[in-house]
Structure formats: C-alpha cells, structure tokens
Write an enzyme that holds these catalytic residues in place. Sequence first.
Site, PDB file in Angstrom:
ATOM      1  N   SER A 125      27.971   3.269  46.217  1.00  0.00           N
ATOM      2  CA  SER A 125      26.788   3.152  47.073  1.00  0.00           C
ATOM      3  C   SER A 125      25.606   3.974  46.594  1.00  0.00           C
ATOM      4  O   SER A 125      25.171   4.937  47.243  1.00  0.00           O
ATOM      5  CB  SER A 125      27.170   3.531  48.497  1.00  0.00           C
ATOM      6  OG  SER A 125      28.287   2.785  48.856  1.00  0.00           O
TER       7      SER A 125
ATOM      8  N   ARG B  27      37.366   6.923  49.188  1.00  0.00           N
ATOM      9  CA  ARG B  27      38.482   6.225  49.811  1.00  0.00           C
ATOM     10  C   ARG B  27      39.107   5.235  48.849  1.00  0.00           C
ATOM     11  O   ARG B  27      38.411   4.613  48.048  1.00  0.00           O
ATOM     12  CB  ARG B  27      38.011   5.454  51.044  1.00  0.00           C
ATOM     13  CG  ARG B  27      37.524   6.388  52.150  1.00  0.00           C
ATOM     14  CD  ARG B  27      37.359   5.651  53.440  1.00  0.00           C
ATOM     15  NE  ARG B  27      36.755   4.345  53.222  1.00  0.00           N
ATOM     16  CZ  ARG B  27      37.004   3.294  53.973  1.00  0.00           C
ATOM     17  NH1 ARG B  27      37.853   3.364  54.959  1.00  0.00           N
ATOM     18  NH2 ARG B  27      36.392   2.162  53.726  1.00  0.00           N
TER      19      ARG B  27
ATOM     20  N   ASP C 185      27.518  -0.482  49.330  1.00  0.00           N
ATOM     21  CA  ASP C 185      28.146  -0.511  50.666  1.00  0.00           C
ATOM     22  C   ASP C 185      27.491  -1.509  51.618  1.00  0.00           C
ATOM     23  O   ASP C 185      28.152  -2.123  52.457  1.00  0.00           O
ATOM     24  CB  ASP C 185      28.215   0.901  51.299  1.00  0.00           C
ATOM     25  CG  ASP C 185      26.882   1.639  51.297  1.00  0.00           C
ATOM     26  OD1 ASP C 185      25.888   1.115  50.756  1.00  0.00           O
ATOM     27  OD2 ASP C 185      26.836   2.774  51.834  1.00  0.00           O
TER      28      ASP C 185
HETATM   29  C1  GLC Z   1      21.597   5.566  49.610  1.00  0.00           C
HETATM   30  C2  GLC Z   1      22.012   4.773  48.371  1.00  0.00           C
HETATM   31  C3  GLC Z   1      22.282   3.326  48.702  1.00  0.00           C
HETATM   32  C4  GLC Z   1      23.288   3.238  49.849  1.00  0.00           C
HETATM   33  C5  GLC Z   1      22.797   4.058  51.043  1.00  0.00           C
HETATM   34  C6  GLC Z   1      23.796   4.052  52.202  1.00  0.00           C
HETATM   35  O1  GLC Z   1      20.393   5.089  50.049  1.00  0.00           O
HETATM   36  O2  GLC Z   1      21.006   4.874  47.385  1.00  0.00           O
HETATM   37  O3  GLC Z   1      22.768   2.632  47.574  1.00  0.00           O
HETATM   38  O4  GLC Z   1      23.458   1.898  50.211  1.00  0.00           O
HETATM   39  O5  GLC Z   1      22.584   5.391  50.639  1.00  0.00           O
HETATM   40  O6  GLC Z   1      25.019   4.591  51.819  1.00  0.00           O
END
Ligand code: GLC
Length: 468
Positions: A154, A91, A208
């Site tokens: 993330s 996004r 995130d």
């Molecule tokens: C996975 C990623 C992490 C993220 C999570 C939710 O665990 O390693 O960084 O926060 O997914 O998206």
Amino acid sequence: MIASHLLAYFFTELSHDQVQRVDKYLYCMRLSDETLQEVSSLFRKEMEKGLGADSNPTASVKMLPTFVRSTPDGTEKGDFLALDLGGTNFRVLLVRVRNGMRHSVEKHKIYKIPLDIMQGTGDELFDYIVNCISKFLEYIGMKGVSLPLGFTFSFPCHQNRLNEAILLKWTKGFKATGCEGEDVVCLLRDAIRRREEFDLNVVAVVNDTVGTMMSCGFEDPYCEVGLIVGTGSNACYMEEMKNVELVEGDEGRMCINMEWGSFGDNGCLDDIRTEFDVVVDENSLNAGKQRFEKMISGMYLGEIVRNILIRFTERGLLFRGRISERLKTRGIFETKFLSQIESDHLALVQVHSILQRLGLESTCDDRIIVKEVCTVIARRAGQLCGAGMAAVVDKIRENRGMDFLKITVGVDGSLYKFHPHFSSVMHETVKQLSPKCEVTFLQSEDGSGKGAALITAVACRIREAGQH
Ligand code: GLC
C-alpha cells in the site's frame, strides 16, 4: 459556532472573550460549503491532469494504472497466499476461493513491524517479511508448497503489469533505504533467494484500495470504487481505458490507484492549510509530501490536535498556561484519543483521564475546549474526504453519460470504522456535493488482504485459459 456548542454546558465559566479567542483559531478549520465545492472541483482537475500523458508529470494526483481490468467470472478456484504490507502490521493470509464468489480466509497471522525495520535498510525489511512468511508457512504446514501469491503493497507504485510494482516513494511511517525506484517483487524474490528455504510465485501486486474495491465487488456488483481512511488515506476507481492515456488501448476499463494523499503537493490547497497543518507536515518523515493525507488520516490527526493544544496553552487559553513535558512529545496524542474524546458525552470523564495521562490537570472548561478541537479536526477530515469522493463518483457518472448514477464504494481503515462521526460527516458531504449520484458505502471485512488473493485468482484463471 463554538458558542452555541458551549451553551449546552450551562455551567461553563468560559468568558465571551475566551470563546472568541478559541474560535479565532478554529474558524479557519471550519470549511464552508463553497470551500468544499472548490476543493472538489480542484480535485477533479487534478484527476484529469493525472490521467493525461502530457500533464501527468506535473500532476499532484498521480492516477496510477493498476492493470486490474477483469473482475471474477465465478470459475476461479484454489488456495492463494496473500501478503499485506502498508501499516504498522504485516499480515499473511491463506485464502480459499471456490467458484469465484465464495471465498474465505482460512488462516492468517499478524506480525508487528518494528520501527527500526520500517526505517532501516530495504534488505532488512524484506528479510523480515520473508521470515514472517516462513513462520506462517510452517504454522499452516505448507512449507514446501509454492502457492500463487498476491501482494497488497500500500504505497505509490508505477506498474507496467500486474506482477511488477516500482516503488515511487515511501509514505506513512516507512523510510527503508534502497527501495524507492525498485520493483518490490524483485526485492521480495531476492530476499526469498537469500533465505534458500522456499519459493513463491508472485502473481499480482495491488494497492489496499484496489484489494478493498475488489473484495467488496464480490458482494455488490455496483462496487467500483475503493477507499481507505486509516493510517493513510487513498482511493481507487474504475476508469474508462480511453481516458487512461498512460496505457495503450481504448477498450474496457482499468482500475486507477489515484494516490489522492498527495493532492495539494503542488500548493493548490495552500489557501485552506493552516499553521498547524504546516507544522505537522514540516515535522513529518516526508515534508512537503502527502498534504491531503496529512489533513485526513489517522497518522496525522492526533498530531494536529496536539499542536493546537500547545498553541492554546501558550496563549493562556488552556491548562492555566502550563504545558506538560509529555504534551511536547511528538506523536503522543494518538488519533484514537479523538474517537474516545468525541464518544464522551456527559461529564467528559474520558477527556479528563486522557489529559491526565498526558500530564495535564484540566478544568471543566479545558475539557470542553479540547473536545471542540477534536470535533473540528475530525469534521474537517470527513468533509475533505467527502469532497474528494464526490469528484470521483461524479466523474464516473459523466464518463458513462448518465443523468443519475447508483454506485457503491468499498471502504476500510481504522478512522472510518472506529471514529464516532467521521463516516457520517463524509457521507453527508458526498451527498451534498454530488446530488446526481446515489452512493452506498460498504465496509469491507479484511478487504485489502483478501482482495489481493482474489485478483491473483482471476489472473491465474486468465493465464490458464491462455495456455489452452
Ligand atoms: C498511503 C499510500 C497509499 C495507500 C494509503 C492507505 O496514502 O501512499 O498507497 O493506499 O496510504 O493505506
């Protein structure tokens, strides 16, 4: 337990023997209060290990410092660009901040990331991202303008400062080559350079969970924890600097991206992992990794259910012993089916049609059993997530030497938002395991994207203050 559940269906023809055989499999997935307490204590130990400089290398929960320390003071303003990469979509957002507290997403676009891009080369992935940014800038009529940019990325990253993030390992569905061990800000800048079309000023890279905590923090000053339960699962929280041994300085607090999905990768959860968890792990892109996440999050729950259904059918407990070709396909049982099946209260019509789409002719008994499997798996996920969260809030309470703590958790993610029971099971578990905390869960709207822009706004404000 299944027996009492099934009593509601007085018309069932399930024999006592069949109920017992089904329950034999499901038994080990119904977690007792003691087990949950144990999981919570184990998680707390792993948190401590991750925070310690000497113990961090062997800790399964990496407790990554994020260099996010300051919260908005209300003087931030301006337009910021935010990128959000972490699930199946990428996004791009334009966020306007006026006087810190008031902010809005002015424009945004979602771009689907094709599987071959997620699992191709790093250059292809970042070229694709830059191509999407280019389309977005054109769409908002800002092609020549270099706006400050916040990047929600993330995945687990090692950070030495806010605008650097070395990818430790891919998780979820990503596997692009040449990225692990690299700074994703450099990978992005290189791709922008290759395109020779525009320039961007990357101010912050955030997880995130951190973006979610930050954006909820605007609404509720008690929000000092961020939680995601979507494709993956993870949480972050504000830790005292004196406990963060990996970063110099003892003053104030820093947000820690726990990367709790990898809890158990050292074998500490083996007692509660079942044969189905093991199969799902072994057949995943990252076998042996993210074991906690694989018991909790959206990318995996459907797969667990599918494997149980196959085993039940092989044992003659379902579908008159006949497995359809479709059920043998990996990933075919989507996690959204769990939500739909559990929302189906009366005649199990939805269950029937989902099974039919999977090429399975079901009897009424089959549908009851399938629904029970979905219930057990989602409940276990909610409980495990709650056990982790209870450890986090209780640690914050102890950090502050308080007898009682009132705290808010900012939450996002499809499983949390759309499953009919996941959130309530998790809330209940947190309440039960951390009685000295009053925890409010605040659902974030667009948190992960907006949060990155807000963190960027704060960083710009501090940077500008430093120049005067
Ligand atoms: C996975 C990623 C992490 C993220 C999570 C939710 O665990 O390693 O960084 O926060 O997914 O998206």
